[in-house]
Design an enzyme around this catalytic site. Structure first.
Site, PDB file in Angstrom:
ATOM      1  N   LYS A  96     106.923  94.761  79.453  1.00 13.47           N
ATOM      2  CA  LYS A  96     106.410  93.650  78.652  1.00 13.47           C
ATOM      3  C   LYS A  96     107.281  93.438  77.423  1.00 13.47           C
ATOM      4  O   LYS A  96     107.952  94.372  76.966  1.00 13.47           O
ATOM      5  CB  LYS A  96     104.947  93.907  78.286  1.00 13.47           C
ATOM      6  CG  LYS A  96     104.756  95.162  77.405  1.00 13.47           C
ATOM      7  CD  LYS A  96     105.081  94.906  75.961  1.00 13.47           C
ATOM      8  CE  LYS A  96     105.312  96.128  75.150  1.00 13.47           C
ATOM      9  NZ  LYS A  96     105.824  95.838  73.783  1.00 13.47           N
ATOM     10  N   ARG A 140     116.059  87.357  66.849  1.00 10.02           N
ATOM     11  CA  ARG A 140     117.020  86.733  67.758  1.00 10.02           C
ATOM     12  C   ARG A 140     117.065  87.468  69.089  1.00 10.02           C
ATOM     13  O   ARG A 140     117.312  86.856  70.125  1.00 10.02           O
ATOM     14  CB  ARG A 140     118.403  86.701  67.122  1.00 10.02           C
ATOM     15  CG  ARG A 140     118.518  85.823  65.870  1.00 10.02           C
ATOM     16  CD  ARG A 140     119.806  86.086  65.135  1.00 10.02           C
ATOM     17  NE  ARG A 140     119.882  87.487  64.675  1.00 10.02           N
ATOM     18  CZ  ARG A 140     120.918  87.985  64.009  1.00 10.02           C
ATOM     19  NH1 ARG A 140     121.972  87.225  63.738  1.00 10.02           N
ATOM     20  NH2 ARG A 140     120.911  89.249  63.618  1.00 10.02           N
TER      21      ARG A 140
END
Length: 363
Positions: A98, A170
């Site tokens: 995940k 990012r």
């Protein structure tokens, strides 16, 4: 007929170590046969620790091994799509940690590639296999001990991630909502039987770690589902003292509360400290919750056993890439809700963004 599934670990950090430990000690009909990590020496170190035959710095070499049937993707979020696509094209089943990935476009590419290549894409949400949460769901759903279930609240909180890339939005795509909210959202969705979403509302903030990240370090997300059911996910990177993982389920005739880690730990007082208490614990001096069989209590071995059984044709998967995509879509809506200060209702067509947190930050 195939009797053993060969697993390749891609990644060598905290969660890769947990999976290697789980397979070696608990999972039947499976072996970790290779590990890959670009960090010099890390793959070899993990291989030596768990007796893994092959170690590589380039994961593409791992994908060339015929003895690897399935790979476990345990790398930073910005690499999930690339690694999954390449693994599927090499004919490997994929377990992806995940969150599934950073964008819905990446999710669609991963799902379609695995489908076209005829391999499984499993979504690794271990809380669905944690014994205490499995028992809570049995009480609520199978035994109907709580009457009509209408509310599931889940908390997963600690003082912040292990690795530097988590703090870099990012690479990660977001803060604690994406990192840990995905756990809480999917647990409630699973307990409810994965109904359709009606709306999402969220409040986010960076309260403690402004010097480390542009991401949120505390989040509250409310998901309304069809049938009058509500999931509440509260998650934090701003809570010291080790991982706190809890769930409450409310019904018309009762309720239950499960403390995943602290409820099954030793309550310890030490003036001098000791080796390890629980994940993310900053100290072991004073009062601490001392875990045992941490991987088992989290559900990691049971999760991998299920995916192995699916590959062997013994079970049908309960968590797939489609589930990971739905969780990511809910998270998109949560970021947008926090950014615009309003409830996001379904049907929902998320805007295209480079990363989910942009829906909060650009507002």
């Amino acid at each position: 007929m195939q009797s053993t599934v060969g697993i390749g670990l891609i990644g060598s950090g905290f969660v890769a170590d947990i999976h290697a430990h789980s397979v070696k000690n608990f999972v039947r009909n499976a072996e970790v046969r290779a590990v890959a990590s670009p960090t010099p020496g890390k793959a070899a170190q993990l291989a030596a620790k768990y007796g893994i035959p092959h170690a590589f710095e380039d994961y593409r070499r791992l994908l060339e091994l015929k003895e690897v049937d399935m790979v476990l993707v345990a790398v930073p979020n910005d690499l999930h799509a690339e690694v999954t696509v390449n693994a599927a094209r090499a004919g490997k089943h994929v377990i992806c940690e995940k969150p599934l990935c950073r964008t819905l476009e990446e999710a669609d590419l991963m799902i379609e590639t695995c489908r076209s290549q005829g391999v499984y894409l499993f979504y690794a949400e271990e809380l669905l296999f944690a014994p205490k949460y499995v028992r809570a769901k049995q009480l609520a759903v199978d035994e109907k001990a709580l009457g009509d279930v209408f509310l599931v609240k889940q908390w997963e909180e600690h003082s912040g991630p292990h690795s530097p890339w988590f703090w870099d939005v990012r690479r990660s795509g977001g803060g604690v909502l994406l990192d840990m909210g995905c756990h809480s959202i999917e647990l409630a969705r699973w307990i409810f039987g994965k109904p359709r979403v009606k709306s999402v509302t969220a409040v986010l903030g960076t309260y403690v770690h402004k010097d480390r990240t542009q991401g949120e370090d505390h989040s509250i997300c409310i998901v309304e589902y069809e049938g009058g059911r509500v999931g509440v996910a509260e998650n934090s990177w701003a809570k010291p003292g080790g991982v706190d993982d809890r769930c409450e389920i409310y019904g018309s005739r009762g309720h239950t509360r499960a403390d995943l880690l602290r409820g099954s730990s030793l309550l310890t007082y030490s003036e001098v400290g000791y080796g390890y208490a629980v994940e993310k614990a900053e100290t072991t001096r004073g009062w601490t919750f001392t875990m045992f069989e941490e991987a088992w209590n989290y559900g990691f071995p049971q999760e991998i056993q299920h995916f192995v059984n699916c590959v062997l044709g013994k079970e049908k998967p309960i968590e797939t890439g489609e589930d990971g995509r739905e969780v990511l879509k809910i998270i998109y809506a949560a970021y947008q809700s926090a950014g615009e200060g309003r409830k996001i209702t379904w049907p929902y067509e998320p805007p295209k963004v480079e990363k989910p947190i942009d829906l909060w930050k650009r507002a």
